[in-house]
Design a protein around this motif. Structure first.
Motif, PDB file in Angstrom:
ATOM      1  N   GLU A 116       0.824  -1.213   0.000  1.00 50.99           N
ATOM      2  CA  GLU A 116       0.000   0.000   0.000  1.00 50.99           C
ATOM      3  C   GLU A 116       0.855   1.260   0.000  1.00 50.99           C
ATOM      4  O   GLU A 116       0.513   2.240  -0.655  1.00 50.99           O
ATOM      5  N   ASP A 117       1.944   1.235   0.754  1.00 54.54           N
ATOM      6  CA  ASP A 117       2.741   2.454   0.912  1.00 54.54           C
ATOM      7  C   ASP A 117       3.340   2.896  -0.421  1.00 54.54           C
ATOM      8  O   ASP A 117       3.272   4.067  -0.792  1.00 54.54           O
ATOM      9  N   THR A 118       3.929   1.934  -1.146  1.00 51.23           N
ATOM     10  CA  THR A 118       4.518   2.280  -2.433  1.00 51.23           C
ATOM     11  C   THR A 118       3.449   2.783  -3.397  1.00 51.23           C
ATOM     12  O   THR A 118       3.653   3.769  -4.116  1.00 51.23           O
ATOM     13  N   GLU A 120       0.674   4.226  -2.638  1.00 58.67           N
ATOM     14  CA  GLU A 120       0.227   5.565  -2.253  1.00 58.67           C
ATOM     15  C   GLU A 120       1.240   6.616  -2.680  1.00 58.67           C
ATOM     16  O   GLU A 120       0.881   7.683  -3.168  1.00 58.67           O
ATOM     17  N   GLU A 121       2.519   6.281  -2.498  1.00 59.00           N
ATOM     18  CA  GLU A 121       3.570   7.227  -2.903  1.00 59.00           C
ATOM     19  C   GLU A 121       3.529   7.491  -4.398  1.00 59.00           C
ATOM     20  O   GLU A 121       3.612   8.639  -4.842  1.00 59.00           O
ATOM     21  N   ALA A 124       0.573   9.586  -5.268  1.00 60.55           N
ATOM     22  CA  ALA A 124       0.778  10.977  -4.854  1.00 60.55           C
ATOM     23  C   ALA A 124       1.703  11.684  -5.829  1.00 60.55           C
ATOM     24  O   ALA A 124       1.472  12.827  -6.225  1.00 60.55           O
TER      25      ALA A 124
END
Lengths: 258, 415
Positions: A116-118, A120-121, A124
């Protein structure tokens, strides 16, 4: 402008049963430019786009991408080339958030688990690259977005994959004045980033606001593909409604292109 | 609202405020989530414990778990089908068929318990495969397919248990599932490990996101979540570890029923699948907008079929639990109200019948509401008739809340 077209179609024919929808159509899109595809209802705009996107196989004709002859036999082929289509009905899932929608079907994973983090980055970064400032949080559900914001998400989804050609099917049709301006600004920014943008629209103001070139379809034939700066509003309307305008356009109602 | 797109770190106080405000906004906007189920559960428990103090006894508390277990497990499977906007009316009798397969193999054929359990689970998976294929490939509405299966499976159970007799289960392992308890010390240990693991995962995730400059859950919210889990689960373990036997000198009866950790494991597994894997994401996508999912390259048919497989597979586990609790399998196992209670549990818990919205946890929350109604009204001495009417009304109420919250969501532009 010194560059050749990134996407070029020549002599495209397409029939559905006994109905021939596209006659010998030629079309090109250039990197860094917005090419407007205009035409009346039933002129074949959607069919042409679906042929480009690989949803409809073409009956005959040549499809060039970056100067190479290619065969596109499905949406996957088109996506692999870097051709993305943003459909009128957007194809977003209301119950998912912005990041989830942008990566739908192409999720980043860490083994079994979603990264998820990648995602989201990357989402963004893409939105920031398009200078989108209207979205509050990347984790809000698409159902809570306005029409313009949804269009923005759909366009960002298409851009996320380093696509080279983005085709937008009537992106402003359902939008208000302010949101239309936002989306058109975004369309212009896509082209300025070096992408080839194809904009399908009915709205002449939109077309002249952002396009570099205008391609007019008339009854399944390409009436003319011209620089936007070299034609007037009235000429384009004439090309759409009768297929010709003075020296431009088809020589007669069903003849070959000039 | 011209806030930055790039999520920026805010200080802890305002981050917490944003979090709380966001939640209130969502609830106002019609996304009630678990709120109705939790409120309903609290109100029901208060009312029943005032009217019938026996409701609060440790014996009854343990009963609630074993009574509700089968329905909650079936509901957990049903959620996968409901997420797609489909329905499986045959889940109840599918659990009956699987329980009958288990009983026949175990008692009549003398198979060892593990092979019989595997066979029962495989039966469930095959049932789901057939139902799912009929829905996805042939395009028969799931309502019709599973209604037909509802009738047919009722017949299959009758055929398997030879017309109305019942098959008793004598295998110790199977009987233990719903009738034996985890030793109190192990119960406490599992609780501590579970809460610590939950806290660790939450904190690590927040740390990682903060380190990458992403918006993370405020520590205060994490602390509140962990505290809630610790208090609720701790209270449950404490009460279940009390002596429940009428005569402790002869036989001691205390500890968490074995079925509880089983359900917790199933909850963790399915929550992980739904929230952390691409497969789970695709389930939500198909439920939200099947056409968009198809265009995104998701194999919609395969997702549909797999959801039915999971549903019937979970029904088979529910059947095994039901067989364990009843010590036998009869033609009515998985019949009468089991399916409706399971659908009710899912919907009461907050899963939408319109697809695209729901969590594995909903099955437990809703299952608890259904179990409390059933149990409490039984204690009050109401007849089965009254219980059915009340449970039916509650289901209708939950479906009404679901529909209204959708309307509200549409009105506030959330859908």
């Amino acid at each position: 402008m010194s560059q050749g077209p990134i996407l070029e179609l020549r002599g495209i024919n397409k029939s559905f049963g006994p109905v021939q929808v596209l006659h010998d159509v030629a079309f090109s899109a250039y990197p860094g430019e917005v090419t407007a595809l205009v035409g009346d209802n039933g002129a074949g705009k959607s069919t042409l786009v679906k042929c480009i996107g690989g949803i409809h196989p073409i009956d005959s004709g040549e499809y060039f991408f970056e100067g190479e002859r290619v065969h596109v036999s499905g949406p996957r082929d088109a996506a692999a080339l870097g051709v993305e289509i943003v459909y009128q009905d957007l194809a977003l899932c209301d119950n998912l958030d912005i990041v989830q929608n942008m990566f739908l079907g192409r999720e980043r994973r860490n083994g079994l688990v979603l990264d998820e983090d990648t995602m989201e980055e990357m989402a963004a970064k893409t939105l920031a690259g398009l200078s989108v400032r209207t979205v509050k949080s990347l984790r809000q559900q698409v159902s809570s977005l306005s029409g313009g914001q949804r269009q923005t998400v759909a366009i960002a989804k298409a851009v996320l994959w380093n696509s080279k050609v983005v085709i937008l099917d009537e992106p402003t049709a359902a939008l208000g004045v302010a949101q239309t301006a936002q989306v058109l600004e975004l369309v212009r920014r896509l082209a300025d980033k070096g992408l080839a943008v194809v904009l399908i629209s009915h709205n002449m103001n939109d077309v002249f606001a952002v396009s570099d070139r205008i391609a007019a379809l008339y009854l399944g034939r390409m009436a003319a593909q011209v620089k936007a700066s070299e034609v007037t509003h009235a000429q384009v309307v004439e090309l759409i409604t009768s297929g010709r305008s003075g020296e431009l356009g088809l020589k007669n109602g069903n003849g070959a292109a000039s | 609202m011209t806030t930055e797109t790039l999520p920026k770190q805010e200080n802890a106080d305002s981050a917490l405020g944003v979090h709380v405000k966001g939640y209130i906004e969502r609830v106002k906007g019609g996304e009630l989530g678990a709120l109705p189920a939790v409120l309903g559960l609290v109100i029901l428990c208060v009312v029943f414990s005032i009217l019938r103090p026996a409701f609060l006894s440790a014996v009854n508390f343990a009963n609630l778990f074993t009574q509700g277990a089968a329905v909650a497990v079936i509901a957990m499977g049903l959620i996968f089908v409901l997420l797609l906007g489909e329905i499986d009316l045959s889940a109840g009798f599918a659990s009956g068929v699987c329980a009958a397969v288990l009983a026949v193999l175990l008692t009549l054929q003398g198979w060892p318990w593990y092979l019989a359990v595997l066979a029962a689970m495989a039966t469930g998976a095959v049932i789901g495969l057939v139902l799912g294929s009929l829905v996805a490939k042939l395009g028969i509405p799931s309502f019709v397919v599973t209604l037909a299966a509802f009738l047919a499976f009722q017949g299959v159970v009758l055929l398997l248990v030879k017309d109305g007799t019942n098959i008793s289960i004598r295998d110790e392992t199977i009987l233990a599932i719903a009738n034996k308890n985890v030793p109190p010390a192990i119960g406490w240990a599992a609780l501590v490990v579970g809460v610590a693991a939950y806290a660790a995962i939450q904190v690590l995730q927040a740390r990682r996101r903060t380190a990458r400059g992403l918006v993370s859950t405020p520590m205060a919210v994490i602390a509140a979540r962990v505290a809630t889990l610790a208090v609720v689960a701790g209270f449950a373990v404490y009460v279940l570890n009390l002596e429940r036997s009428r005569n402790a000198a002869i036989v001691s009866l205390k500890g968490v029923p074995i079925v509880v950790p089983l359900i917790v494991i199933l909850l963790i597994v399915w929550t992980f699948v739904l929230r952390r894997t691409a497969y789970g994401r695709h389930i939500y996508a198909v439920g939200g907008n099947a056409e968009a999912a198809r265009r995104a390259g998701i194999n919609v048919d395969r997702i549909r079929i797999s959801a039915f497989v999971i549903c019937s597979f979970m029904a088979s586990i529910g059947g095994i639990i039901a067989a364990s609790r009843a010590n036998s399998v009869d033609p009515n196992t998985g019949g009468s109200n089991v399916l409706l209670f399971a659908v009710g549990a899912a919907v009461i818990g907050g899963t939408s019948l319109f697809g695209g919205k729901g969590r594995a946890l909903d099955a437990l929350l809703g299952g608890a509401v259904v179990a409390v109604i059933e149990n409490g009204m039984g204690l009050m001495g109401y007849s089965a008739g009254v219980k059915f009417v009340v449970t039916g009304s509650v289901l209708l109420l939950a479906a009404g809340v679901d529909a209204l919250s959708r309307k509200r969501a549409a009105a506030t532009g959330r859908r």
